[in-house]
Design a protein around this motif. Structure first.
Motif, PDB file in Angstrom:
ATOM      1  N   ASN A 119       0.846  -1.166   0.174  1.00  0.00           N
ATOM      2  CA  ASN A 119       0.009  -0.051   0.154  1.00  0.00           C
ATOM      3  C   ASN A 119       0.857   1.469   0.010  1.00  0.00           C
ATOM      4  OD1 ASN A 119      -2.586  -1.170  -0.002  1.00  0.00           O
ATOM      5  ND2 ASN A 119      -2.684  -1.430   2.113  1.00  0.00           N
ATOM      6  N   GLN A 120       1.994   1.252   0.783  1.00  0.00           N
ATOM      7  CA  GLN A 120       2.863   2.228   0.677  1.00  0.00           C
ATOM      8  C   GLN A 120       3.590   2.575  -0.716  1.00  0.00           C
ATOM      9  OE1 GLN A 120       5.482   2.050   4.284  1.00  0.00           O
ATOM     10  NE2 GLN A 120       6.533   3.770   3.802  1.00  0.00           N
ATOM     11  N   ALA A 121       4.009   1.458  -0.976  1.00  0.00           N
ATOM     12  CA  ALA A 121       4.559   1.466  -2.451  1.00  0.00           C
ATOM     13  C   ALA A 121       3.442   2.160  -3.630  1.00  0.00           C
ATOM     14  CB  ALA A 121       5.155   0.325  -2.938  1.00  0.00           C
ATOM     15  N   ILE A 122       2.231   1.788  -3.408  1.00  0.00           N
ATOM     16  CA  ILE A 122       1.217   2.097  -4.286  1.00  0.00           C
ATOM     17  C   ILE A 122       0.942   3.639  -4.062  1.00  0.00           C
ATOM     18  CG2 ILE A 122      -1.524   1.882  -4.676  1.00  0.00           C
ATOM     19  CD1 ILE A 122      -1.090  -0.985  -4.015  1.00  0.00           C
ATOM     20  N   ARG A 123       0.874   4.096  -2.947  1.00  0.00           N
ATOM     21  CA  ARG A 123       0.649   5.356  -2.656  1.00  0.00           C
ATOM     22  C   ARG A 123       1.591   6.309  -3.347  1.00  0.00           C
ATOM     23  NH1 ARG A 123      -0.999   3.788   2.619  1.00  0.00           N
ATOM     24  NH2 ARG A 123       0.928   4.273   3.387  1.00  0.00           N
ATOM     25  N   GLU A 124       2.968   5.749  -3.175  1.00  0.00           N
ATOM     26  CA  GLU A 124       4.287   6.515  -3.796  1.00  0.00           C
ATOM     27  C   GLU A 124       3.977   6.655  -5.395  1.00  0.00           C
ATOM     28  OE1 GLU A 124       6.244   8.605  -2.260  1.00  0.00           O
ATOM     29  OE2 GLU A 124       7.594   9.029  -4.250  1.00  0.00           O
ATOM     30  N   MET A 125       3.562   5.364  -5.756  1.00  0.00           N
ATOM     31  CA  MET A 125       3.600   5.249  -7.366  1.00  0.00           C
ATOM     32  C   MET A 125       2.429   6.152  -7.693  1.00  0.00           C
ATOM     33  SD  MET A 125       4.344   1.318  -8.386  1.00  0.00           S
ATOM     34  CE  MET A 125       3.403   0.482  -7.162  1.00  0.00           C
ATOM     35  N   CYS A 126       1.459   6.315  -6.910  1.00  0.00           N
ATOM     36  CA  CYS A 126       0.343   7.174  -7.526  1.00  0.00           C
ATOM     37  C   CYS A 126       0.575   8.726  -7.398  1.00  0.00           C
ATOM     38  CB  CYS A 126      -0.899   6.990  -6.474  1.00  0.00           C
ATOM     39  SG  CYS A 126      -1.810   5.415  -6.807  1.00  0.00           S
ATOM     40  N   ARG A 127       1.482   8.953  -6.044  1.00  0.00           N
ATOM     41  CA  ARG A 127       2.149  10.290  -6.413  1.00  0.00           C
ATOM     42  C   ARG A 127       3.002  10.579  -7.420  1.00  0.00           C
ATOM     43  NH1 ARG A 127       2.306   9.936  -0.495  1.00  0.00           N
ATOM     44  NH2 ARG A 127       4.082   8.928  -0.598  1.00  0.00           N
ATOM     45  N   ARG A 128       3.780   9.507  -7.984  1.00  0.00           N
ATOM     46  CA  ARG A 128       4.611   9.954  -9.111  1.00  0.00           C
ATOM     47  C   ARG A 128       3.830  10.110 -10.248  1.00  0.00           C
ATOM     48  NH1 ARG A 128      10.125   7.776  -7.660  1.00  0.00           N
ATOM     49  NH2 ARG A 128      10.270   7.776  -5.747  1.00  0.00           N
ATOM     50  N   ALA A 129       2.925   9.101 -10.366  1.00  0.00           N
ATOM     51  CA  ALA A 129       1.794   9.621 -11.492  1.00  0.00           C
ATOM     52  C   ALA A 129       1.315  10.786 -11.604  1.00  0.00           C
ATOM     53  CB  ALA A 129       1.011   8.484 -11.752  1.00  0.00           C
ATOM     54  N   ALA A 130       0.966  11.227 -10.591  1.00  0.00           N
ATOM     55  CA  ALA A 130       0.004  12.584 -10.369  1.00  0.00           C
ATOM     56  C   ALA A 130       1.124  13.537 -10.681  1.00  0.00           C
ATOM     57  CB  ALA A 130      -0.344  12.623  -8.854  1.00  0.00           C
ATOM     58  N   ALA A 131       2.195  13.583 -10.180  1.00  0.00           N
ATOM     59  CA  ALA A 131       3.130  14.429 -10.461  1.00  0.00           C
ATOM     60  C   ALA A 131       3.449  14.776 -12.074  1.00  0.00           C
ATOM     61  CB  ALA A 131       4.605  14.334  -9.769  1.00  0.00           C
ATOM     62  N   GLU A 132       3.639  13.608 -12.747  1.00  0.00           N
ATOM     63  CA  GLU A 132       3.748  13.596 -14.125  1.00  0.00           C
ATOM     64  C   GLU A 132       2.551  14.292 -14.760  1.00  0.00           C
ATOM     65  OE1 GLU A 132       6.010  10.913 -15.608  1.00  0.00           O
ATOM     66  OE2 GLU A 132       5.444  10.842 -17.762  1.00  0.00           O
ATOM     67  N   TRP A 133       1.490  13.736 -14.293  1.00  0.00           N
ATOM     68  CA  TRP A 133      -0.006  14.180 -14.890  1.00  0.00           C
ATOM     69  C   TRP A 133      -0.258  15.787 -14.582  1.00  0.00           C
ATOM     70  CZ3 TRP A 133      -2.531   9.108 -13.504  1.00  0.00           C
ATOM     71  CH2 TRP A 133      -2.256   8.129 -14.382  1.00  0.00           C
ATOM     72  N   GLY A 134       0.472  16.172 -13.438  1.00  0.00           N
ATOM     73  CA  GLY A 134       0.088  17.496 -12.864  1.00  0.00           C
ATOM     74  C   GLY A 134      -1.077  17.446 -12.080  1.00  0.00           C
ATOM     75  N   ILE A 135      -1.682  16.509 -11.474  1.00  0.00           N
ATOM     76  CA  ILE A 135      -2.776  16.512 -10.773  1.00  0.00           C
ATOM     77  C   ILE A 135      -2.557  16.224  -9.328  1.00  0.00           C
ATOM     78  CG2 ILE A 135      -4.241  15.939 -12.858  1.00  0.00           C
ATOM     79  CD1 ILE A 135      -4.421  13.218 -11.835  1.00  0.00           C
ATOM     80  N   GLU A 136      -3.453  16.255  -8.394  1.00  0.00           N
ATOM     81  CA  GLU A 136      -3.476  15.724  -7.141  1.00  0.00           C
ATOM     82  C   GLU A 136      -3.281  14.383  -7.100  1.00  0.00           C
ATOM     83  OE1 GLU A 136      -3.163  17.928  -4.317  1.00  0.00           O
ATOM     84  OE2 GLU A 136      -3.075  19.326  -6.033  1.00  0.00           O
ATOM     85  N   PRO A 137      -2.415  13.911  -5.977  1.00  0.00           N
ATOM     86  CA  PRO A 137      -2.328  12.382  -5.862  1.00  0.00           C
ATOM     87  C   PRO A 137      -3.666  11.893  -5.518  1.00  0.00           C
ATOM     88  CG  PRO A 137      -0.629  13.622  -4.609  1.00  0.00           C
ATOM     89  CD  PRO A 137      -1.467  14.648  -5.273  1.00  0.00           C
ATOM     90  N   GLU A 138      -4.411  12.626  -4.721  1.00  0.00           N
ATOM     91  CA  GLU A 138      -5.768  11.909  -4.413  1.00  0.00           C
ATOM     92  C   GLU A 138      -6.572  11.745  -5.604  1.00  0.00           C
ATOM     93  OE1 GLU A 138      -4.437  14.862  -3.055  1.00  0.00           O
ATOM     94  OE2 GLU A 138      -3.647  13.545  -1.383  1.00  0.00           O
ATOM     95  N   ALA A 139      -6.291  12.394  -6.689  1.00  0.00           N
ATOM     96  CA  ALA A 139      -6.989  12.091  -7.984  1.00  0.00           C
ATOM     97  C   ALA A 139      -6.683  10.794  -8.694  1.00  0.00           C
ATOM     98  CB  ALA A 139      -7.075  13.373  -9.030  1.00  0.00           C
ATOM     99  N   VAL A 140      -5.558   9.989  -8.086  1.00  0.00           N
ATOM    100  CA  VAL A 140      -5.013   8.960  -8.907  1.00  0.00           C
ATOM    101  C   VAL A 140      -5.480   7.718  -7.966  1.00  0.00           C
ATOM    102  CG1 VAL A 140      -3.025   7.643  -9.621  1.00  0.00           C
ATOM    103  CG2 VAL A 140      -2.880  10.337  -9.799  1.00  0.00           C
ATOM    104  N   GLU A 141      -5.845   6.716  -8.796  1.00  0.00           N
ATOM    105  CA  GLU A 141      -6.249   5.456  -8.066  1.00  0.00           C
ATOM    106  C   GLU A 141      -5.511   4.108  -8.621  1.00  0.00           C
ATOM    107  OE1 GLU A 141     -10.312   4.380  -8.417  1.00  0.00           O
ATOM    108  OE2 GLU A 141     -10.062   3.580 -10.281  1.00  0.00           O
ATOM    109  N   TRP A 142      -5.052   3.488  -7.924  1.00  0.00           N
ATOM    110  CA  TRP A 142      -4.447   2.188  -8.335  1.00  0.00           C
ATOM    111  C   TRP A 142      -5.205   0.997  -8.586  1.00  0.00           C
ATOM    112  CZ3 TRP A 142       0.648   2.243  -9.912  1.00  0.00           C
ATOM    113  CH2 TRP A 142       1.275   0.862  -9.816  1.00  0.00           C
TER     114      TRP A 142
END
Lengths: 162, 288, 749
Positions: free
Chosen positions: C532-555
């Motif tokens: 789960n911790q790794a997933i949260r980080e991967m979602c953050r990386r995707a969010a940063a690339e997409w320029g959106i909030e991490p909360e707007a990314v789901e795995w």
């Protein structure tokens, strides 16, 4: 104490080593030849973890002196897989026929010797042939099934090749 | 420890006679190596008999019996169809010793020389009337197998003597033998009680019989009372009951970790009955 | 509910892929305890007491040390003094102090350049003993004339006036048992006994240890728990645990017996004396049987009251258990709570004592205490069922614990599966197969608490989109596979893309051993949290690339997906894509989780066995055997079945033939597999299994431990089947042929 020069063939390879006369074949395989796949579970011929074949006969390598192997052809678990796994090895993995895996090399060597003599054994024949191979983890159920499945596949392959 | 590999029994006997320390002969090694491993025996001289020509052979004697080399392992005995046909009881006794792996090494001569009262192959040899050839510094002699064991772990062989062959007599017409043992598991145990019956029929009647019991005395014993209980009978229920009674009477066991005295006596009777039945059926040519 | 009835929606959980360590284990490549060697390595051997109880007058190693190639000898004099409590017990067991306390107790150890030389040297070490009175039987040890083995051993719990060999006393209960017995139609009271058995793992204990002058060392060892080995070895030798690095080998079975130390610290002590050369010590089988973890033997009084309709009105037990010459080792504290754990009975009273004897220091063995308790209580319930002509499954359904029942030992059960196991056993074809002459059927249920425990797990995402999981629980029976399945399911990636490694003490925080049926539960639960911790980080990386909030990314399905109204439209970013560029998006991605895991969920099972008894010899043949047990969720059903079958086989051995046999001299008479008779292949039938799945609410995928309960019901089930076949009840295990035949003959009169 003078040592004995032993020359033998192990898994098809020529080997030679110096053995203390009291050393067993099991000791020699493990400590002189680094073939640690053959295990010691009891040292008294009661558990079968050290099973190997010598000139084609299934034996406990703990019950044979290293010196007695002079001039003999020894096969161990390390020689069982050629380019591919032996069907027994593959079926043991597929059927979850091992838990801790410690008895597994001896059981595979013993089961291979069985199928070479009897390609279509009954469950009872498998159980009695393997009675000298103790397994404490599985209750033997999945081992018997894996041997049966491997035997069936080998019979199929044999027919296919004929 | 010195490891010797003589190529004649005379040489083996000479090495043995000259040994001043602890001596052991090595045939299959399934007892000696266990004792060495446990520290029970630390031989100074170990004489491997397997380099002597002929020790791995089973040969028909001129009389029609079988001469069995001292290094013939159980698995080879069991695969010898003619021997199994003549002496199924002897072979099944040997084949009960240990595991498949042990069968690859263990021998009749070794099982006999180990001197255990519970040795599975020995009652069959007793019942068969086997003859043992003993070679010593002064030459060879033949003795009945019953004269070999004298107590737990002890034999009558003198220093420098070694068993050089075991001979089974010719199988009589209308004869059959059988061995049964009792163990708590199905395999891998030492016999708690063993019984071998060898008999010859005249018509439906038992003309000759020899009955041996294992693990109920300091050595395997041959019971004349058991034989007499069935000779002259058709092995009917009365004869079987008499046999069981005789076997119980002949059994003089001890209680130990493998079984109680009372249990061994009781089961000696049961096994005698059951083994006699099998031997009888075999003598009749019935499958058993 | 059988597995087929459960709609889980899982992609991987519940499948049967090949285990990742399978290839090494079928080719002989897997390295077990004795398979390690190091340059310059010495071999060790141990001198052991041949006496059950003796004062050690003198140890003379001069002849051994005079042998060429002998490098070091250690005795108790080489170990630090001043230890207390369990550390002192461990030290006392590693090397005897002034007294040898059991046959096989280690007295000295020697290291030499070869194994044979070490053994020769050990034989040359002369030990002078003064033999002392001994006692090995649990009941004999509290007879008035029994020698007091360890004066002052009793702890605060032991009431005044008890025998000096009593180390511990326990009691608890609820309700009014006397009123309960008064309300019953039948009240019966009997004493049941079980003999000590050994875990019987085929791999003897083995270790290679190295310890330098600086007090820093390493050990390679077969163990269920290398942090335990580290802590205990350090305590015994008086070194800092942090200075010892312990790497677990593959382990050739443990069943609880490899959760503690026996000879492991000796490798380090010898190494230090031998100038830091590594030392290898491998036990022989007879050393294993004489000096490592057997379980307790037990003598147990049981009294139960039952109404004619099968209602159990009250139960009372008094258990006496010995766990060898050391206090705290008998499982009395587990046996008593297990006794009635399968039942909801209005009045119960439990009492028990731990007794010291001249036997080896007991170790845990699969559901410690529960098999003995079950033998006593389940046998008695079967006796009552037969007397009152009641169906044993109906009686258990009627009195059995349910969701929300207050357990016999206090806590309230959450969601449990006992009733489901009973229903499935009743419905199974084995329960209605007609029996022939001399055949009988036995039924028993069993319980184990399960366990969570200290757990630390790491997970790292690879550049290729794989995941590597580091766990501290050695894999005895397929836990790499089950943990891999859960992590793959959770990450949404193929099973083959997850690699699970069992790592050494330097690589993680403290982990308890693989014990208590905890590895798949606790390491699995922690691995999911790490994922789960790794997933949260991967979602953050995707969010940063997409320029959106991490909360707007789901795995899901192994990829980050934009989610929610403001996320915008982006193609999913897979774990492989995120992994490939993690070096430039913020660095390595990993997850980590430490926890003392709770919520483990109790385990229940029900067994049905048919036997045939030879009335002339008393020999029992097991005709068919059925195990029904609740797994919560079966992650890898093949290995769940394997645990059920293996537990049943061990229980069958305990019931029929396994026992520690001590002679009048106090020596163990059967320290070899020839006479310590574990079941061989030809002794057993196929062992039928039914996996019940009542998901455990305390685990994200519903897992309950499955390893231990299976050994519990066979003891009473077999004895009850024998009673059915012969009409005689064996109340003392094992049901060996001499015992059964004597009982049959006695019943005939």
């Amino acid at each position: 104490m003078s040592k004995i020069h032993v020359t033998a063939t192990v898994n098809g390879d020529p080997v030679e080593f110096l053995a203390d006369p009291r050393e067993t074949l099991l000791d020699a395989l493990r400590n002189h030849l680094d073939l640690t796949g053959t295990k010691e579970g009891c040292g008294t011929g009661d558990c079968g973890a050290c099973s190997v074949t010598v000139d084609g006969t299934l034996v406990c390598s703990c019950l044979m002196l290293a010196a007695e192997a002079n001039g003999k052809r020894v096969e161990t678990i390390e020689g069982m897989a050629k380019e591919e796994l032996h069907p027994l090895q593959r079926k043991f993995i597929e059927h979850a026929a091992l838990q801790c895996g410690f008895c597994t090399p001896g059981i595979l060597v013993a089961a291979k010797a069985l199928l070479e003599r009897n390609p279509d054994p009954t469950d009872t024949e498998i159980r009695y042939w393997l009675a000298g191979n103790l397994c404490r983890c599985t209750g033997y159920d999945k081992i018997v099934r894996a041997v049966q499945d491997a035997a069936a596949e080998m019979r199929q392959d044999h027919r296919g090749a004929a | 420890m010195r490891y010797h590999t003589p190529t004649t029994f005379q040489d083996a006997a000479a090495i043995a006679a000259a040994s001043t320390g602890t001596l052991r002969f090595l045939a299959g090694g399934t007892d000696v190596l266990v004792q060495m491993r446990a520290g029970m025996v630390q031989p100074d001289d170990l004489i491997d008999l397997k380099h002597i020509p002929g020790v791995d052979r089973i040969e028909k004697t001129p009389e029609g019996g079988w001469r069995i080399g001292v290094a013939v392992p159980g698995i080879v005995l069991g695969a010898h169809k003619e021997l199994v046909r003549d002496w199924p009881g002897v072979v099944e006794g040997m084949n009960l010793v240990g595991s498949t792996q042990v069968q690859g090494r263990a021998t009749l001569a070794g099982n006999l020389c180990n001197g255990s009262p519970a040795a599975d192959s020995v009652p069959g040899l007793f019942a068969a009337g086997a003859v043992v050839t003993v070679t010593g510094p002064k030459g060879s002699r033949d003795i009945p197998v019953e004269q070999v064991p004298v107590g737990p772990g002890r034999t009558s062989l003198a220093k420098g003597e070694v068993i050089s062959a075991i001979t089974l007599p010719p199988r009589a017409k209308n004869g059959g033998d059988a061995y049964l043992r009792f163990i708590p598991r199905t395999e891998m145990d030492i016999a708690v009680v063993g019984c071998a019956v060898n008999l010859r029929l005249d018509g439906d009647r038992v003309a000759e019989a020899r009955v041996a019991l294992g693990a109920v005395a300091p050595t395997v014993i041959l019971s004349e009372a058991c034989a007499q209980a069935i000779i002259g009978t058709t092995l009917d229920d009365a004869a079987l009951a008499a046999l069981a009674k005789a076997a119980k009477g002949a059994a003089k066991p001890i209680s130990d970790k493998r079984g109680t005295k009372e249990f061994r006596i009781e089961v000696a009777g049961v096994l005698a009955r059951r083994a006699a039945r099998i031997a009888y059926d075999r003598a009749k040519g019935m499958k058993a | 509910m059988a597995r087929d009835d459960v709609k889980t929606g899982y992609k991987l959980i519940g499948t049967r892929p090949n285990r990742p360590d399978g290839l090494d284990k079928v080719t002989g490549r897997a390295r077990y305890g004795a398979d390690f060697s190091l340059p310059g390595m010495l071999w060790a051997a141990v001198v052991r007491s041949p006496h059950a109880h003796a004062r050690i007058v003198k140890i003379d190693a001069s002849k051994a040390l005079a042998l060429e190639g002998v490098k070091a000898v250690v005795t108790r004099a080489d170990l630090p003094t001043g230890l207390t409590g369990e550390d002192l017990n461990l030290q006392d067991n590693t090397l005897a102090g002034d007294r040898a306390l059991y046959d096989g107790h280690a007295v000295a150890a020697v290291a030499a350049t070869s194994q044979l030389l070490a053994q020769d040297a050990a034989r040359l070490i002369e030990v002078e003993y003064e033999v002392l009175p001994h006692v090995t039987d649990v009941d004999a040890a509290i007879a008035p004339d029994a020698p007091v083995i360890r004066p002052g051993v009793a702890d605060y719990s032991v009431p005044e006036g008890m025998h000096g060999n009593v180390a511990r006393y326990m009691e608890f209960g609820h309700g009014d048992v006397e009123a309960g017995f008064a309300a019953a139609d039948v009240v019966r009271e009997h004493t049941y006994r079980t003999e000590a058995t050994h875990q019987g793992y085929i791999e003897p204990h083995a270790a290679v240890g190295q310890l330098g002058e600086d007090g820093r060392g390493e050990m390679w060892v077969c163990t269920q728990g290398h942090w335990y080995i580290r802590r205990m070895s350090a305590a015994v030798l008086g070194i800092e645990a942090a200075n010892l690095r312990v790497t677990p080998s593959e382990i050739g079975g443990g069943f609880g017996g490899k959760t503690t130390i026996f000879m492991e610290p000796l490798t380090l002590a010898l190494s230090k004396k031998a100038g830091g050369r590594p030392v290898k010590l491998v036990m022989s089988r007879s050393e294993v049987l004489r000096a490592t973890g057997p379980t307790a033997s037990a003598s147990m009084d049981v009294k139960i009251g039952m109404k004619k309709d099968g209602t159990i009105t009250a139960g009372q037990v008094y258990f006496r258990m010995q766990g060898g010459a050391f206090p705290g080792m008998s499982p009395i504290g587990e046996a008593l709570p297990c006794a009635f754990a399968c039942y909801d009975i209005p009045a119960l009273k439990h009492e028990g004592i731990e007794i010291i004897t001249n036997r080896p220091k007991a170790a845990a063995y699969r559901a410690p205490g529960s098999p003995m308790a079950a033998f006593a209580v389940e046998s008695m319930i079967d006796e009552l069922c037969r007397e009152l002509n009641l169906d044993p499954i109906e009686v258990r359904l009627k009195n059995g614990a349910k969701n929300g029942s207050k357990s016999s030992y206090g806590p309230v059960y959450d969601v449990i599966g006992l009733q489901e196991t009973l229903q499935a056993a009743r419905a199974h074809p084995n329960y209605s197969i007609p029996l022939g002459p001399n055949q009988g059927r036995g039924v028993a249920s069993g319980f184990w608490f399960n366990h969570g425990g200290e757990t630390s797990v790491s997970l790292a995402i690879g550049e290729d989109g794989t995941a590597t999981v580091s766990v501290g629980t050695p894999d005895i029976g397929g836990s790499r596979a089950s943990i891999g399945l859960m992590v793959a399911e959770h990450l949404g990636i193929p099973y083959e893309n997850v690699r699970v490694n069992v790592v050494e003490t330097g690589a993680l925080g403290v982990n308890e051993p693989t014990h208590g049926s905890r590895a798949t539960f606790a390491s699995g639960k922690a691995a999911i949290e790490a994922a789960n911790q790794a997933i949260r980080e991967m979602c953050r990386r995707a969010a940063a690339e997409w320029g959106i909030e991490p909360e707007a990314v789901e795995w899901r399905d192994g990829a980050a997906h934009p989610a929610g109204p403001n996320a915008g439209k982006h193609p999913p970013m897979t774990i492989g894509e995120i992994g490939a560029k993690m070096g430039s998006t913020g660095g390595p991605i990993s997850g980590h989780h430490e926890v003392t895991a709770g919520g483990y969920g109790a385990s229940f099972g029900t067994h049905v066995v048919d036997v045939e008894v030879d009335p002339e010899t008393g020999r029992t043949t097991v005709l068919r055997y059925l195990v029904v047990q609740d797994a919560g969720t079966a992650i890898h059903p093949a290995y769940v079945e394997g645990q059920y079958q293996g537990g049943a086989a061990q229980g069958i051995g305990w019931a029929l033939n396994e026992e520690y046999i001590y002679g009048p001299d106090g020596r163990l008479q059967n320290p070899v597999f020839l006479d310590y008779r574990i079941p061989v292949a030809s002794d057993l039938p196929m062992i039928d299994t039914v996996i019940i799945e009542v998901p455990n609410p305390g685990h994200p995928y519903g897992v309950r431990g499955v390893g231990e309960t299976g050994i519990t019901p066979p003891l009473p089930a077999i004895a009850s089947a024998i009673a059915g076949a012969t009409g005689v009840r064996i109340r003392s295990l094992p049901c060996s042929p001499p015992k059964v035949l004597a009982a049959i003959k006695a019943a005939k009169g």
